[in-house]
Structures are given as C-alpha cells and as structure tokens.
Motif scaffolding. Sequence first.
Motif, PDB file in Angstrom:
ATOM      1  N   ARG A   1       0.868  -1.180   0.000  1.00 28.47           N
ATOM      2  CA  ARG A   1       0.000   0.000   0.000  1.00 28.47           C
ATOM      3  C   ARG A   1       0.898   1.220   0.000  1.00 28.47           C
ATOM      4  NH1 ARG A   1      -2.298   3.374   3.983  1.00 28.47           N
ATOM      5  NH2 ARG A   1      -1.646   1.979   5.656  1.00 28.47           N
ATOM      6  N   LYS A   2       0.827   1.989  -1.065  1.00 33.59           N
ATOM      7  CA  LYS A   2       1.631   3.196  -1.185  1.00 33.59           C
ATOM      8  C   LYS A   2       1.218   4.193  -0.111  1.00 33.59           C
ATOM      9  CE  LYS A   2       3.173   6.441  -4.704  1.00 33.59           C
ATOM     10  NZ  LYS A   2       3.061   6.857  -6.104  1.00 33.59           N
ATOM     11  N   ALA A   3       2.206   4.894   0.455  1.00 33.17           N
ATOM     12  CA  ALA A   3       1.939   5.899   1.479  1.00 33.17           C
ATOM     13  C   ALA A   3       0.942   6.929   0.939  1.00 33.17           C
ATOM     14  CB  ALA A   3       3.232   6.580   1.897  1.00 33.17           C
ATOM     15  N   GLY A   4      -0.031   7.312   1.764  1.00 36.07           N
ATOM     16  CA  GLY A   4      -1.027   8.295   1.367  1.00 36.07           C
ATOM     17  C   GLY A   4      -2.237   7.713   0.663  1.00 36.07           C
ATOM     18  N   THR A   5      -2.270   6.386   0.470  1.00 36.85           N
ATOM     19  CA  THR A   5      -3.416   5.739  -0.172  1.00 36.85           C
ATOM     20  C   THR A   5      -4.066   4.759   0.807  1.00 36.85           C
ATOM     21  OG1 THR A   5      -2.191   3.857  -1.074  1.00 36.85           O
ATOM     22  CG2 THR A   5      -2.249   5.877  -2.410  1.00 36.85           C
ATOM     23  N   THR A   6      -5.192   4.198   0.411  1.00 35.96           N
ATOM     24  CA  THR A   6      -5.887   3.237   1.268  1.00 35.96           C
ATOM     25  C   THR A   6      -6.029   1.861   0.630  1.00 35.96           C
ATOM     26  OG1 THR A   6      -8.022   3.978   0.405  1.00 35.96           O
ATOM     27  CG2 THR A   6      -7.222   5.048   2.417  1.00 35.96           C
ATOM     28  N   THR A   7      -5.570   1.722  -0.602  1.00 35.31           N
ATOM     29  CA  THR A   7      -5.773   0.479  -1.338  1.00 35.31           C
ATOM     30  C   THR A   7      -4.535  -0.415  -1.307  1.00 35.31           C
ATOM     31  OG1 THR A   7      -7.260   1.638  -2.837  1.00 35.31           O
ATOM     32  CG2 THR A   7      -6.433  -0.496  -3.572  1.00 35.31           C
ATOM     33  N   TRP A   8      -4.742  -1.665  -0.911  1.00 34.27           N
ATOM     34  CA  TRP A   8      -3.680  -2.665  -0.940  1.00 34.27           C
ATOM     35  C   TRP A   8      -3.650  -3.317  -2.312  1.00 34.27           C
ATOM     36  CZ3 TRP A   8      -0.111  -3.328   2.780  1.00 34.27           C
ATOM     37  CH2 TRP A   8      -0.379  -2.784   4.042  1.00 34.27           C
ATOM     38  N   LYS A   9      -2.458  -3.556  -2.841  1.00 35.84           N
ATOM     39  CA  LYS A   9      -2.304  -4.201  -4.146  1.00 35.84           C
ATOM     40  C   LYS A   9      -1.479  -5.466  -3.991  1.00 35.84           C
ATOM     41  CE  LYS A   9      -2.896  -0.033  -6.692  1.00 35.84           C
ATOM     42  NZ  LYS A   9      -2.655   0.782  -7.796  1.00 35.84           N
ATOM     43  N   ALA A  10      -1.950  -6.539  -4.620  1.00 37.12           N
ATOM     44  CA  ALA A  10      -1.223  -7.806  -4.590  1.00 37.12           C
ATOM     45  C   ALA A  10       0.051  -7.675  -5.405  1.00 37.12           C
ATOM     46  CB  ALA A  10      -2.095  -8.918  -5.156  1.00 37.12           C
ATOM     47  N   VAL A  11       1.156  -8.149  -4.851  1.00 34.74           N
ATOM     48  CA  VAL A  11       2.444  -8.083  -5.531  1.00 34.74           C
ATOM     49  C   VAL A  11       2.809  -9.456  -6.080  1.00 34.74           C
ATOM     50  CG1 VAL A  11       4.905  -7.591  -5.243  1.00 34.74           C
ATOM     51  CG2 VAL A  11       3.195  -6.162  -4.105  1.00 34.74           C
ATOM     52  N   ARG A  12       2.789 -10.465  -5.216  1.00 33.89           N
ATOM     53  CA  ARG A  12       3.060 -11.840  -5.649  1.00 33.89           C
ATOM     54  C   ARG A  12       2.667 -12.807  -4.548  1.00 33.89           C
ATOM     55  NH1 ARG A  12       8.966 -10.424  -5.615  1.00 33.89           N
ATOM     56  NH2 ARG A  12       8.416  -9.919  -7.734  1.00 33.89           N
ATOM     57  N   THR A  13       2.606 -14.073  -4.919  1.00 32.53           N
ATOM     58  CA  THR A  13       2.286 -15.127  -3.968  1.00 32.53           C
ATOM     59  C   THR A  13       3.536 -15.965  -3.726  1.00 32.53           C
ATOM     60  OG1 THR A  13      -0.008 -15.178  -4.690  1.00 32.53           O
ATOM     61  CG2 THR A  13       0.793 -17.123  -3.541  1.00 32.53           C
ATOM     62  N   VAL A  14       3.779 -16.265  -2.458  1.00 32.61           N
ATOM     63  CA  VAL A  14       4.962 -17.020  -2.057  1.00 32.61           C
ATOM     64  C   VAL A  14       4.517 -18.170  -1.163  1.00 32.61           C
ATOM     65  CG1 VAL A  14       7.116 -16.893  -0.738  1.00 32.61           C
ATOM     66  CG2 VAL A  14       6.429 -14.985  -2.189  1.00 32.61           C
ATOM     67  N   ARG A  15       5.160 -19.326  -1.324  1.00 37.88           N
ATOM     68  CA  ARG A  15       4.849 -20.490  -0.491  1.00 37.88           C
ATOM     69  C   ARG A  15       5.839 -20.561   0.670  1.00 37.88           C
ATOM     70  NH1 ARG A  15       1.301 -24.256  -1.323  1.00 37.88           N
ATOM     71  NH2 ARG A  15       0.944 -23.597  -3.461  1.00 37.88           N
ATOM     72  N   ALA A  16       5.328 -20.739   1.878  1.00 39.04           N
ATOM     73  CA  ALA A  16       6.185 -20.860   3.068  1.00 39.04           C
ATOM     74  C   ALA A  16       6.961 -22.164   3.010  1.00 39.04           C
ATOM     75  CB  ALA A  16       5.333 -20.809   4.333  1.00 39.04           C
TER      76      ALA A  16
END
Length: 124
Positions: free
Chosen positions: A68-83
């Motif tokens: 989530r970029k500073a100053g915004t409220t929206t989360w954006k998916a970047v990638r999926t990672v397996r533990a």
Amino acid sequence: MKGTTKHEYLNSSATLQVKRAARATVNASPEPVVKNRTLTVTGKLTRTDWAKRAYPAYGGKAARLEFRKAGTTTWKAVRTVRANSARTLKTTVKATADGYWRWMFGQTTTTGGATSAADYVDVR
C-alpha cells in the motif's frame, strides 16, 4: 415463571466446524532503502496447535504479499509465495515508493486466514 431459563439444544446430528487460528508476521529490509534497489520482505506463517498450546510452523502454504503506497488506502497484490518447511516466507521486490508491506494468508478448510501487521518502508 420468574427466574427460570428456557434451554434450547442443537439436534444431535448438527455439526460445528472449528478452525485453527493462523498468524502471519512481516519484516521488510533494509529500512530505509534507496529507490529502485532491492527490498527483501520476509515473514513467518504459523497456526495453533491446541494440544501443545503453541503456534508451530505452518509450512508449504501460500501467502500473498501486498503493498500500500503511502497516502493511499488500497492494498495491491504483488506476488504469492509459499512458506518453506520452517514456515518462512521470503521474496525480493524493487523499492519504488514509500509504503507499507504485509502478508495475507487465506483460510483453508481447517485453518482461518491471517493478515500480518504492516511494515512501513521509507524509500529515499
């Protein structure tokens, strides 16, 4: 009648599903980071073990890295990672803007979902 309680019971064929609680953590480094340099985002994924009263590793499960970029409220998916088997989540990204990073784990049939707290990174 005063002082009495009416009791209702579930039908004996009723079922109730209880899911284990999950936890996720996050750490993004280095902090601060130079713009367009590599940022490493790690975390841990655990779930409750009722018998041991602990949160052991929950390896092999996928979690989504979000930004989530500073100053915004929206989360954006970047990638999926397996533990991995040690429950560790780890990936690298390019640091382009100040903002918050978090891991999000969706629920399964036996375990509830978990979202880590956000880690703020200053990009210079």
